[in-house]
Design an enzyme around this catalytic site. Structure first.
Site, PDB file in Angstrom:
ATOM      1  N   GLU A 129       0.875  -1.171   0.000  1.00  0.00           N
ATOM      2  CA  GLU A 129       0.000   0.000   0.000  1.00  0.00           C
ATOM      3  C   GLU A 129       0.914   1.224   0.000  1.00  0.00           C
ATOM      4  O   GLU A 129       1.908   1.266   0.732  1.00  0.00           O
ATOM      5  CB  GLU A 129      -0.916   0.015   1.219  1.00  0.00           C
ATOM      6  CG  GLU A 129      -1.931  -1.118   1.253  1.00  0.00           C
ATOM      7  CD  GLU A 129      -2.872  -1.108   0.058  1.00  0.00           C
ATOM      8  OE1 GLU A 129      -3.180  -0.011  -0.448  1.00  0.00           O
ATOM      9  OE2 GLU A 129      -3.302  -2.194  -0.375  1.00  0.00           O
ATOM     10  N   HIS A 154      -8.226  -3.059   0.641  1.00  0.00           N
ATOM     11  CA  HIS A 154      -7.063  -2.249   0.256  1.00  0.00           C
ATOM     12  C   HIS A 154      -6.055  -2.157   1.404  1.00  0.00           C
ATOM     13  O   HIS A 154      -5.433  -1.114   1.622  1.00  0.00           O
ATOM     14  CB  HIS A 154      -7.491  -0.847  -0.205  1.00  0.00           C
ATOM     15  CG  HIS A 154      -8.236  -0.860  -1.511  1.00  0.00           C
ATOM     16  ND1 HIS A 154      -7.615  -1.097  -2.719  1.00  0.00           N
ATOM     17  CD2 HIS A 154      -9.548  -0.686  -1.779  1.00  0.00           C
ATOM     18  CE1 HIS A 154      -8.518  -1.067  -3.677  1.00  0.00           C
ATOM     19  NE2 HIS A 154      -9.697  -0.823  -3.144  1.00  0.00           N
ATOM     20  N   ASP A 195      -5.463  -8.188   1.352  1.00  0.00           N
ATOM     21  CA  ASP A 195      -5.509  -8.256  -0.110  1.00  0.00           C
ATOM     22  C   ASP A 195      -4.762  -9.468  -0.664  1.00  0.00           C
ATOM     23  O   ASP A 195      -5.196 -10.076  -1.641  1.00  0.00           O
ATOM     24  CB  ASP A 195      -4.944  -6.971  -0.720  1.00  0.00           C
ATOM     25  CG  ASP A 195      -5.924  -5.809  -0.635  1.00  0.00           C
ATOM     26  OD1 ASP A 195      -7.005  -5.996  -0.057  1.00  0.00           O
ATOM     27  OD2 ASP A 195      -5.608  -4.713  -1.139  1.00  0.00           O
TER      28      ASP A 195
END
Length: 494
Positions: free
Chosen positions: A13, A158, A163
């Protein structure tokens, strides 16, 4: 010697850049090690990462993944976790969704910033490229959120660890479907895999609820220890095809083995990368399947601005048989392509962006007339309203109006290329127009080879061009908009 036969699924991320040249900063790293024969998770690791500059965490970044500056202020810097990340990834098969274009690039950048050699994979499985090729368009745009919705796995969080676990489950489901189809090809016909729950980009289902229970989305601590898991596999079928029907992917390829690496998706990525522009995304288009009862095909007609009727501009979703679904802008049910004469070049060729092979993604900027701005602004409005209301992407207007230069709008024209074997050629047709007081002549420019230096003297600031271009909408990595792809450019010599 340590056994490194496990598949390392990982996800990053990052911040979302808000201005050109800003770059990405890693905010979270998450990974799982998976047994390639049983597809069970063996280990997991997850940590937040503090960027060198907390101001990089913008509102847009928080909206994309929910990670705030307060959440990472006490987290380790990337240099503090680099050894652990290297140990998890180096010498193993890497897997993830869109990792070739995004996560791998960001990871190498992060190691370069701390003057450390990056980890190297034994092989790479990019599930976006692989599933786009093998699973087709049945899950719409093939984003992880769309695939999870298609299989009823819940909403994508997310967040890195959630994920990658969702990525593994999606692969299991896809593999199961492909296994069944290959086992009973006479029963599972070509059209039978279009599920009534498939995600498509039309307004009727843009706000449809997501059923099912997703993975845990609880925020992680700044760093989690390795977690051992011995849960049984949910779907023990991993028959995704690497090349050709009936040739299952083989696992455990040792370094230096004479056989080609079946997990190496380089040739497939080359094919995807070298299509004209993306796709958003990625990523790009093959011939489209019918939508309703009629086909939408490539148009050779270019409209003058005065011939464009704004009320006749619409956007449709074009399903692609072996690729992601895409948007297409139409004018009276025909793909909209525009011709503009005597556009003044504001900025010459830009080579700032490159593809995975290091080739420049060329473009140049021209001034936009009020008439052209009116047409493109209308197309922007129609396309933007078509994008799902819950999209994470930031819409980028096709007409650029910089602060202080609002009355001097510009547009950017893309000059795509295509690879043919070891050589590269321009897709855009380039012509040169010689004018005198009594006549003018137009002659196509023939380039001996792919060389940006040959093209730069033609398209320079202050020169004029006649441009014939298409309008290609995209939605990729939290950015959406319309690309103007030059099909033909006539450069005025005088």
């Amino acid at each position: 010697m340590v056994d490194r036969s496990e598949i390392a699924f990982f996800d990053l991320e990052t911040t979302v850049p808000t201005r050109p040249g800003q770059g990405f900063a890693i905010l979270e790293f998450g990974s799982i090690l998976v047994c390639p024969r049983k597809l069970v998770e063996l280990e997991s690791y997850e940590t937040l990462v503090k960027p060198h500059d907390l101001s990089l965490i913008s509102t847009l970044s928080v909206r994309a993944n929910g990670i705030t500056a307060d959440a990472v202020v006490s987290a380790p810097a990337f240099s503090d976790i680099a050894d652990r990340v290297y140990d998890i990834l180096h010498g193993r098969i890497w897997a993830g969704h869109n990792i070739i274009r995004f996560d791998c690039v960001r990871l190498r950048d992060a190691f370069a910033q701390i003057n450390r050699p990056p980890p190297e994979p034994k092989g790479t499985i990019d599930s976006l490229a692989l599933l786009t090729q093998r699973f087709g368009r049945r899950a719409g745009d093939m984003k992880m959120a769309s695939l999870a919705n298609y299989f009823g796995l819940g909403k994508q969080s997310h967040r890195s660890l959630d994920d990658v676990r969702m990525n593994l489950e999606v692969l299991k489901y896809c593999a199961t479907v492909l296994f069944l189809e290959s086992s009973l090809p006479d029963i599972f016909t070509e059209n039978s895999w279009i599920s009534p729950n498939a995600t498509t980009r039309n307004r009727s289902n843009a706000k449809s609820p997501v059923d099912g229970t997703g993975p845990s989305t609880s925020p992680p601590s700044s760093s989690r220890n390795i977690e051992r898991r011995n849960s049984p596999p949910t779907h023990p079928i991993f028959s995704l095809v690497a090349s050709g029907a009936g040739e299952p992917v083989q696992n455990g390829v040792e370094p230096g083995h004479a056989q080609p690496d079946p997990f190496d998706l380089g040739p497939l990525v080359d094919k995807i990368e070298n299509k004209p522009l993306e796709a958003n995304e990625a990523m790009e288009e093959e011939s489209s399947a019918p939508t309703s009862s009629n086909f939408i095909t490539e148009s050779t007609e270019f409209l003058d601005l005065d011939d464009v009727s704004i009320p006749s501009v619409t956007v449709t979703a074009v399903p692609v048989f072996r690729g992601p679904q895409k948007m297409q802008i139409l004018h009276r049910d025909t793909p909209l392509q525009i011709r503009c004469d005597a556009l003044k070049v504001r900025f010459g060729l830009s080579t700032r962006f490159v593809d995975h092979a290091g080739r420049p993604r060329l473009n140049f900027v021209v001034n936009a007339s009020p008439n052209l701005c009116g047409v493109l602004d209308a197309c922007d409005d129609v396309a933007k309203s078509f994008v799902d209301s819950d999209s994470d992407s930031e819409w980028r207007p096709v007409v650029s109006r910089k602060p202080g230069f609002y009355n001097s709008p510009t547009i950017r024209l893309q000059l795509p290329t295509v690879a043919e074997g070891d050589s590269v050629r321009w897709i855009t047709e380039i012509y040169q127009k010689e004018s005198t007081s009594s006549s003018s002549s137009i002659q196509r420019v023939v380039f001996c080879r792919y060389d940006v230096a040959e093209l730069e003297p033609l398209i320079r600031p202050g020169s004029f061009v006649d441009a014939f271009f298409s309008l290609d909408p995209y939605d990729y990595q939290q950015n959406a908009g319309i690309r103007l792809v030059a099909k033909k450019v006539i450069v005025h010599s005088n």
